[in-house]
Write an enzyme that holds these catalytic residues in place. Structure first.
Site, PDB file in Angstrom:
ATOM      1  N   GLU A  90       0.870  -1.086  -0.074  1.00 21.97           N
ATOM      2  CA  GLU A  90      -0.202  -0.112   0.055  1.00 21.97           C
ATOM      3  C   GLU A  90       0.691   1.190   0.139  1.00 21.97           C
ATOM      4  O   GLU A  90       0.536   2.429  -0.544  1.00 21.97           O
ATOM      5  CB  GLU A  90      -0.874   0.009   1.199  1.00 21.97           C
ATOM      6  CG  GLU A  90      -1.998  -1.327   1.240  1.00 21.97           C
ATOM      7  CD  GLU A  90      -2.956  -0.951   0.261  1.00 21.97           C
ATOM      8  OE1 GLU A  90      -3.212   0.320  -0.212  1.00 21.97           O
ATOM      9  OE2 GLU A  90      -3.689  -1.956  -0.157  1.00 21.97           O
ATOM     10  N   SER A 351     -29.338 -21.599  55.122  1.00 17.72           N
ATOM     11  CA  SER A 351     -28.616 -21.713  56.204  1.00 17.72           C
ATOM     12  C   SER A 351     -27.132 -21.328  55.968  1.00 17.72           C
ATOM     13  O   SER A 351     -26.290 -21.650  56.605  1.00 17.72           O
ATOM     14  CB  SER A 351     -28.501 -22.936  56.698  1.00 17.72           C
ATOM     15  OG  SER A 351     -29.852 -23.417  57.144  1.00 17.72           O
TER      16      SER A 351
END
Length: 789
Positions: A90, A351
């Site tokens: 590029e 519990s």
């Protein structure tokens, strides 16, 4: 002379020109900076949120706000091979220009003029990045604006940052943008592990995203890829061997689903970090996958019982990091509420809060592990709790009561300590719902009458594993690398228990026999040792099992998000098997040791096994028990009391009627009224004090325990139907030396009865005083209000 004048004129002209150019440059620079300030380049791109594991593995990916798969590529993921390939293709001079390449622009302009059409472009990576950030029509004015923006980027960002931004924005067709998105969705791997062939493939597609579509046109893509690989060879960009391997590598690219692990935590972290493109969680991929698999397999087994949901939280005790997070059995199951996060859902703990209560009682000096507590039917001002199995055990040790999750001893301890003390400890431990419910909570909260989450409960147990200090759990890795784990551990927490009390709790919870252990010791040698506690909520809607050792704390919740109760649901039988499976899988053959006893304040002492108190006059077989120095109460045992009787043992004497000779001093059980009543109801024989000398005229004033009225309840209102009147029951519990009691209604004798006999009366509207006296002259009374319905 003329030459000298001419030279001076030239010098002056040159200086004027230099000043003019300098002025023009200053004005241009100032104008550029002003425009740059007024119209800054916007690089705030909405990225797809990625949730990663502790090691960086991507666990979950979300679409960006504009519904794009635009994943953020970190600088460390841009490998040298990727950088060289993309720059060669590029922008070869990317490192040298300042946003645009004038030579390339002139060359492209010349070619386009000669051909009469656009045959060559001169866009740099910087200019392409601007175009991706701000898409515009291809006009000369927009090209000029693009050049300006490119210079802006070069001023404000480094070359690496511009390249990174470019790689984050390049298109790959459909809604996929960015090299990382394409790498994960088409190759199933992050950019840093891409091969040269795969890198080349991803570099050629952005220019032709519609014609070179991965997954559907792979043959054409391979041809184009190999063409560029040969160009790399001719330019000697990479080794010959690497290029040969890349040319022969097949293209295995197809659209893959985005990662979707740990969905509940992922959504939570995304909500908590809305602007972060990458959120690094503390989850460990192997542990998370194992936990999800075990939960799913276990859910398949219990679905036959109409139990559909489970949640699991695994925490590393050393770092307090959440290493596995399973919010539900199946996130995709919308019928059973799979998207509900069971880790944060508010449920009843059953519990499961009892260990904290016993720890507070240890620190308050009320009990030690072998202190005897009464597990008998008890009325706590109108509240009459029952045990899970609807059975009572009489007098039991504190450690037995905790290990077996007995309800009456727990309620008794909460009454002694005070509900505000427990509520305060839970509030400071981060229980948000309890903080809201604080004013409404009573004794029932220790049996599940409050709201908690699995996250809060697990954090509480991590605190007990950490010597009683509760700190926040971590689910996100700090962003700064200068905050090591050792620094994180220095975060100030809240101490809810002393190290001594925490150790006593751990020691008690680790003595519970594991139902999954085989009889053969060789088969259980490598299984992890754990301390664990279960809980089952009222109506069997929630089953809990939470365990810990030095390495992990694991919290398990099983039930239905709909709140439907199931008869087969219980902490011990439903949640605990999954807890043990998780520990056996995650911590099998762990090399870590066990918790060490605090050496400073925890010591051993001799106690009477009948009460847990310091041995008294009649205690002949003492045993050892833990005590916290300076905290545990020092009380002499009085489980036996001295009584003078005749030689035959048929009459007892008080100090006023004791004869000068012939009286024998004997020891008799000094039972609490509720224990004496329990023994009588169960027909358990015990030695009682003989009847008092009938010839004695001074029975009043003797010491002992007055009758305890168990029915009715002091201060309560009772409503009756005048048309259908019903009788109310009177009941009491007395000391073992009582044979007869006397009931009084509004100070009038109502009836004489035996100590264990139930008495009924028909009430009338109005205030009522009820009194009960025993045959030793001891009495108690209460007041109630009778009202018409």
């Amino acid at each position: 002379m003329s030459r000298s004048i001419l030279g001076n004129v030239r010098i002056i002209t040159k200086r004027i020109w230099q000043l003019h150019v300098t002025k023009v440059l200053l004005v241009a620079s100032g104008l550029f900076l002003a425009i740059d300030f007024l119209f800054p380049v916007n690089v705030n791109v909405p990225y797809a949120t990625l949730i990663t594991a502790r090691d960086g593995t991507i666990l979950h990916a979300f679409l960006s706000r504009d519904d794009k798969w635009r994943m953020y590529t970190e600088l460390t993921e841009i490998t040298p091979t990727l950088r060289e390939a993309i720059l060669f293709k590029e922008d070869k001079y990317f490192r040298y220009h300042f946003g645009f390449n004038p030579v390339a622009m002139l060359r492209a302009a010349g070619r386009n003029m000669l051909s009469g059409r656009r045959t060559s472009g001169a866009s740099t990576i910087t200019m392409q990045t601007v175009r991706l950030l701000e898409p515009r029509e291809r006009t000369y004015w927009n090209k000029t604006l693009e050049l300006f923006r490119a210079v802006q980027l070069e001023i404000h960002f480094s070359k690496d940052e511009i390249l990174q931004l470019y790689l984050n924005l390049i298109p790959y067709g459909s809604n996929i943008e960015g090299l990382k998105s394409a790498s994960l969705l088409y190759f199933g791997k992050p950019p840093k592990v891409l091969s040269l062939a795969e890198i080349t493939t991803l570099t050629i597609i952005p220019n032709r995203p519609s014609s070179l579509r991965l997954g559907s046109k792979n043959g054409l893509i391979v041809q184009e890829r190999n063409r560029w690989l040969n160009r790399f060879r001719r330019s000697k960009l990479f080794d010959e061997a690497a290029i040969d391997d890349a040319l022969n590598e097949p293209l295995n690219a197809y659209r893959r689903p985005a990662p979707q692990q740990a969905p509940h935590l992922a959504r939570r972290l995304r909500t908590d970090n809305p602007t972060s493109p990458i959120v690094q969680s503390t989850l460990q991929p192997a542990l998370q996958a194992t936990a999800e698999r075990l939960v799913q397999n276990y859910a398949n087994r219990i679905r036959a019982y109409n139990i559909h949901n489970s949640a699991v939280l695994v925490v590393d005790n050393q770092t307090r990091e959440v290493v596995a997070y399973v919010g539900s059995t199946d996130f995709g199951n919308t019928f059973d509420g799979g998207q509900v996060d069971g880790v944060r859902a508010i449920r009843s703990p059953g519990s499961a809060l009892k260990p904290l209560l016993y720890g507070l009682a240890f620190d308050a000096g009320l009990i030690t592990p072998k202190t005897k507590l009464n597990d008998v039917l008890t009325n706590f001002s109108g509240y009459e709790p029952d045990n899970y199995d609807r059975r009572f055990n009489g007098s039991v040790t504190a450690e037995f009561a905790l290990a077996n999750s007995l309800n009456i001893p727990a309620v008794f301890l909460l009454k002694e300590i005070g509900t505000p003390t427990l509520v305060s400890a839970l509030q400071k431990s981060g229980f948000s719902t309890i903080k809201k419910q604080a004013k409404e909570l009573g004794l029932s909260m220790i049996l599940g009458g409050c709201g908690v989450s699995l996250e809060e409960m697990t954090r509480l147990y991590v605190g007990m594993a950490s010597g009683g200090e509760v700190r926040s759990l971590r689910s996100v890795v700090p962003k700064t690398s200068d905050e090591p784990a050792t620094k994180l551990l220095q975060e100030k927490g809240f101490r809810i228990l002393s190290p001594e009390a925490a150790y006593l709790i751990t020691n008690t919870l680790s003595q519970i026999t594991r139902p999954d252990l085989p009889n053969n010791f060789d088969n259980s040698y490598h299984l992890p040792r754990i301390a664990w506690k279960t809980g089952t909520s009222y109506g069997r809607r929630d089953a809990w099992s939470i365990g810990y050792n030095q390495r992990y704390t694991i919290g398990v919740w099983v039930g239905n998000f709909s709140g439907v109760g199931v008869a087969e649901l219980s902490g011990a039988n439903t949640a605990t098997p999954l807890l043990f499976q998780l520990f056996n899988a995650l911590d099998y053959n762990s090399p870590r040791g066990w918790f060490r006893k605090p050496a400073q304040n925890l010591s051993m002492r001799l106690i009477c096994p009948e009460t847990g108190d310091v041995p008294g006059e009649f205690c002949t077989k003492p045993v050892t028990d833990y005590c916290i120095m300076g905290v545990s109460r020092y009380r002499r045992c009085q489980h036996l009391k001295a009584v003078f009787t005749n030689v035959a043992g048929t009459l007892s004497y008080c100090p006023h009627c004791k004869p000068d000779s012939g009286a024998i001093r004997r020891a008799y059980p000094n039972l609490a009224p509720e224990i004496a009543a329990f023994y009588k109801s169960k027909h358990i024989p015990f030695e009682s004090v003989p009847p008092h000398n009938p010839a004695c005229e001074r029975v009043f004033g003797q010491g002992g325990t007055a009758p305890l009225i168990t029915s009715l309840n002091d201060g309560s209102d009772y409503f009756i139907n005048p048309k259908q009147p019903a009788d109310l029951e009177l009941g009491c519990q007395t000391a073992s030396d009582v044979q007869t009691v006397f009931w009084y209604l509004n100070d009038k004798l109502y009836r004489k009865a035996s100590a264990t006999e139930s008495v009924f009366f028909r009430p009338r509207p109005g205030p009522l005083k009820i009194s009960c006296a025993d045959d030793k002259g001891r009495y108690s009374d209460l007041r109630v209000m009778i009202r018409n319905e």
